[in-house]
Scaffold this active site. Sequence first.
Site, mmCIF file in Angstrom:
data_model
loop_
_atom_site.group_PDB
_atom_site.id
_atom_site.type_symbol
_atom_site.label_atom_id
_atom_site.label_comp_id
_atom_site.label_asym_id
_atom_site.label_seq_id
_atom_site.Cartn_x
_atom_site.Cartn_y
_atom_site.Cartn_z
ATOM 1 N N LYS A 188 1.184 -0.704 7.937
ATOM 2 C CA LYS A 188 1.337 -0.527 9.396
ATOM 3 C C LYS A 188 1.850 -1.806 10.053
ATOM 4 O O LYS A 188 2.767 -1.768 10.851
ATOM 5 C CB LYS A 188 0.002 -0.164 10.031
ATOM 6 C CG LYS A 188 -0.209 1.290 10.254
ATOM 7 C CD LYS A 188 -1.460 1.550 11.031
ATOM 8 C CE LYS A 188 -2.596 0.614 10.757
ATOM 9 N NZ LYS A 188 -3.097 0.554 9.384
ATOM 10 N N THR A 204 3.427 -4.244 8.640
ATOM 11 C CA THR A 204 4.791 -4.439 8.150
ATOM 12 C C THR A 204 5.768 -3.579 8.948
ATOM 13 O O THR A 204 6.815 -4.040 9.401
ATOM 14 C CB THR A 204 4.849 -4.052 6.646
ATOM 15 O OG1 THR A 204 3.856 -4.807 5.956
ATOM 16 C CG2 THR A 204 6.211 -4.292 6.048
ATOM 17 N N ARG A 256 -2.645 -7.473 16.048
ATOM 18 C CA ARG A 256 -3.979 -8.069 15.999
ATOM 19 C C ARG A 256 -3.967 -9.345 15.151
ATOM 20 O O ARG A 256 -3.095 -9.522 14.318
ATOM 21 C CB ARG A 256 -4.979 -7.085 15.374
ATOM 22 C CG ARG A 256 -5.344 -5.950 16.309
ATOM 23 C CD ARG A 256 -6.208 -4.939 15.613
ATOM 24 N NE ARG A 256 -5.523 -4.392 14.441
ATOM 25 C CZ ARG A 256 -6.124 -3.798 13.440
ATOM 26 N NH1 ARG A 256 -7.428 -3.660 13.435
ATOM 27 N NH2 ARG A 256 -5.436 -3.310 12.432
ATOM 28 N N LYS A 305 -7.974 -7.278 0.990
ATOM 29 C CA LYS A 305 -6.785 -6.666 1.544
ATOM 30 C C LYS A 305 -5.556 -7.544 1.429
ATOM 31 O O LYS A 305 -4.449 -7.100 1.201
ATOM 32 C CB LYS A 305 -7.021 -6.321 3.012
ATOM 33 C CG LYS A 305 -5.763 -5.797 3.650
ATOM 34 C CD LYS A 305 -5.955 -5.241 5.001
ATOM 35 C CE LYS A 305 -4.650 -4.765 5.579
ATOM 36 N NZ LYS A 305 -3.706 -5.812 5.857
ATOM 37 N N ALA A 356 -10.826 -1.269 12.978
ATOM 38 C CA ALA A 356 -10.807 0.062 13.597
ATOM 39 C C ALA A 356 -11.876 0.983 13.026
ATOM 40 O O ALA A 356 -12.137 2.049 13.585
ATOM 41 C CB ALA A 356 -9.435 0.692 13.426
ATOM 42 N N PHE A 389 -6.113 1.118 10.737
ATOM 43 C CA PHE A 389 -6.388 2.237 9.821
ATOM 44 C C PHE A 389 -5.641 3.512 10.217
ATOM 45 O O PHE A 389 -4.550 3.450 10.764
ATOM 46 C CB PHE A 389 -7.895 2.472 9.698
ATOM 47 C CG PHE A 389 -8.604 1.317 9.027
ATOM 48 C CD1 PHE A 389 -8.158 0.825 7.798
ATOM 49 C CD2 PHE A 389 -9.686 0.692 9.613
ATOM 50 C CE1 PHE A 389 -8.797 -0.256 7.177
ATOM 51 C CE2 PHE A 389 -10.326 -0.388 8.995
ATOM 52 C CZ PHE A 389 -9.876 -0.849 7.779
ATOM 53 N N PHE A 404 8.574 2.401 -0.643
ATOM 54 C CA PHE A 404 8.202 1.516 -1.746
ATOM 55 C C PHE A 404 9.227 1.707 -2.866
ATOM 56 O O PHE A 404 9.810 2.797 -2.993
ATOM 57 C CB PHE A 404 6.785 1.847 -2.260
ATOM 58 C CG PHE A 404 5.698 1.237 -1.412
ATOM 59 C CD1 PHE A 404 5.492 1.657 -0.111
ATOM 60 C CD2 PHE A 404 4.892 0.223 -1.911
ATOM 61 C CE1 PHE A 404 4.496 1.086 0.692
ATOM 62 C CE2 PHE A 404 3.897 -0.356 -1.134
ATOM 63 C CZ PHE A 404 3.698 0.073 0.168
ATOM 64 N N TRP A 434 10.483 -3.625 4.745
ATOM 65 C CA TRP A 434 9.804 -4.554 3.831
ATOM 66 C C TRP A 434 10.826 -5.198 2.888
ATOM 67 O O TRP A 434 10.795 -6.395 2.648
ATOM 68 C CB TRP A 434 8.745 -3.780 3.025
ATOM 69 C CG TRP A 434 7.971 -4.639 2.078
ATOM 70 C CD1 TRP A 434 6.889 -5.420 2.362
ATOM 71 C CD2 TRP A 434 8.240 -4.827 0.682
ATOM 72 N NE1 TRP A 434 6.463 -6.076 1.232
ATOM 73 C CE2 TRP A 434 7.271 -5.729 0.190
ATOM 74 C CE3 TRP A 434 9.196 -4.308 -0.202
ATOM 75 C CZ2 TRP A 434 7.225 -6.125 -1.141
ATOM 76 C CZ3 TRP A 434 9.161 -4.714 -1.533
ATOM 77 C CH2 TRP A 434 8.181 -5.607 -1.996
#
Length: 557
Positions: A71, A73, A94, A105, A273, A301, A382, A410
Amino acid sequence: MKTDIQIAQENQMQPIMTIAKTLGLGEDDIKQYGKYKAKLSWDKIKNLGQEENGKLILVTAISPTPAGEGKSTMTVGLGDSLAKIGKKTMIALREPSMGPTMGMKGGAAGGGYAQVQPMEEINLHFTGDMHAITATNNALAAFIDNHIQQGNPLQIDQRRITWKRVLDINDRALRNVVIGLGGPTNGVPREDGFDITVASEIMAILCLATSLHDLKDRLAHIVIGYNTSRKPVTVRDLKMEGALTLILKDALEPNLVQTLYHTPAFVHGGPFANIAHGCNSVIATQSALKLADYVVTEAGFGADLGAEKFLDIKVPVLGKHPDAVVIVATIRSLKMHGGVPKDKLKDTEDVAAVKAGFVNLQKHIENMQSYGIPVVVGINQFVHDTQEEIDALQEACQQMGVECVLSSVWENGPDGGIALAEAVVRACDQETYFSPLYVADETTIKEKISRVVKTIYGGSDVQYSKKAETQIKQFNRNGWEHLPVCMAKTQYSLSDDPSKLARPEGFTITIREFVPKIGAGFLVALTGDILTMPGLPKQPAALNMDVLEDGTVTGLF
Ligand code: ADP
C-alpha cells in the site's frame, strides 16, 4: 535485484527547501531538520485555511498477507505518477513504528522505485515524533503514580487505572508488569502494562487534533482510570493538559520529505489500523489538501480496518471525504485467499486460486462503493505474476464494472503507474454521494458495531462478553455513547479469526472489552485475541541490520 535501501542510497535527494518551494512555501513557512527534512510551521498551517481543497485519494487494500500488499509503495508510486502526468501532487503517509521495522514487516517508506526519502531516518528516529509521543504518554503515567504516592487527593483507584505505559518496540515481556516495588519510597505497588507507542491514545490524539487548542482540549479529556466511587478521572482533573501539550507541541507539525522523484510528501502520525484508527494526521492531510491539487493518502491494512476508520472516524474531523478510493490487490494475496499456502505463493501459476480468492477483493470493493465513493483497483505487480493471472483478476473486476489497472511502480517508478494515475483522475472527476456507515451521535454503541460487523465484515451477529456489556452501561451513564467505535481486529481476515481467509460468512464477532479513548474521541472495541503490544518473531528483521565503519546503513530492507 537491488534492495530498497540500495535504491534509496543511490538516489540524490534535493534540499528540502527546494521541495518546499515547489509548493509555494518560503523559508519562514518550514522548520528545517537538517538538509532533507522539515516541519511545516504553525503559522503557515493556520494561514492555509483560506485555500481551496484539492482532490483526496485514499489508498487501501484487500485483506493482506503477513508481508503487506504494498500500500505504501503504491501510494508513493501513484503520487509520483500523478506528478509525472502534470498534476500538482502531495503524498500524506504515516510514520513507521520501530516495532514492526525491527520485528517482521520491514520499513514503511514504500519500496523499490516508489519510496519516500531519507528512508533510513524515516524508518528510525525521523524528527523524533514517536519519542515525543512516548514521552508524553509516559509523563502522564509518571504523574498518575506520583499523584497516588503524594496522598492521592483524587482518590484514584489503583486497581482501575486504564492508562498504560508505552514503548515503540515489540516487547511481549512488558505486556503485564508490576510497578512500585521496593518499599514506601519507591511508589505504591500496582499492576501495570505496556502498549506499543502507536497504540497510545496520545498517537490517536496527535492524528486527530485540528489545532494546538484542539490538541490541548483532547489531552484534557483523556480518561486515565476511575476513582474509588467508579467515576472517570481525567487529565484535566490532574491538571496535566498544559504540560502534555508542551511536550507534544513540535510533534504536531507535519514532517515534509520527498520521494525518489522529488514529489513532496508529508509523513506524519502512525497509528496501526488493527489496534487503533490507522490513518496519518488530520493536520498533514488538511495541509496537503491546501497545498496541492491531488493528495494521495493511505490507511493501514485492509479496507475493513484502515479505510472504514478513515471514513467513519477521520472524515468527520477532516471535514472532507475522499474523491476516489484505490484498493490495492496483489496476485499473491488473491492466491492466498484462494487457498494457496503462504510458502507456495510465488512458485507456480494458479489462475483458479486467483479466481477463488477474488471474493475477498469483491467484498472490499462492495464496501467502499457502499460509501458512495468511486473505486479503482490497483494491481501491485510482482515479478512472479503471470499474464493469465492478471487477466483473470482484470476480468473479474470488469464484471463488477470496476476499473482495474496494473501498476509496476515498485519496478519502474512513476512510468509504471501512469495508467493508474489517469484512471484515478477520471474517478476523481465523477460525482460522489458520500454516505457514512453511521452518524456517530445518532447511533447507539451496539448499533454502530453491528453496522461495521454486518455491512463491512459480512458477519451475521455480535456477541458481547459480560465485561463489555457492563462497560456499555457505564459508557452510557458517562455520556460517551455518541462517540464512533474503533474496532481492534485481526487484519488477516474479514472476521475476528485470522485463519478465516477469502470471504467468510455467517460468523459472529465477539467484543471482549472496550477501551474508552475519550480524548481521541472514540471507543476501542477489542475483538478476538488482538494484542496492543506485539511480540518479536523468531527471526526478527533487526538481525539483518548493521552500520558499516563509514556510517553506511545496511539491511534496512
Ligand atoms: P504495506 O504498505 O501494504 O504494508 P509496503 O508498501 O510497506 O506494504 O511494502 C512491503 C514490502 O513489500 C516492502 O519492502 C516493499 O519493497 C515490498 N514490495 C512492495 N511492492 C512490491 C512489488 N511489486 N514487488 C516486490 N516487492 C514489493
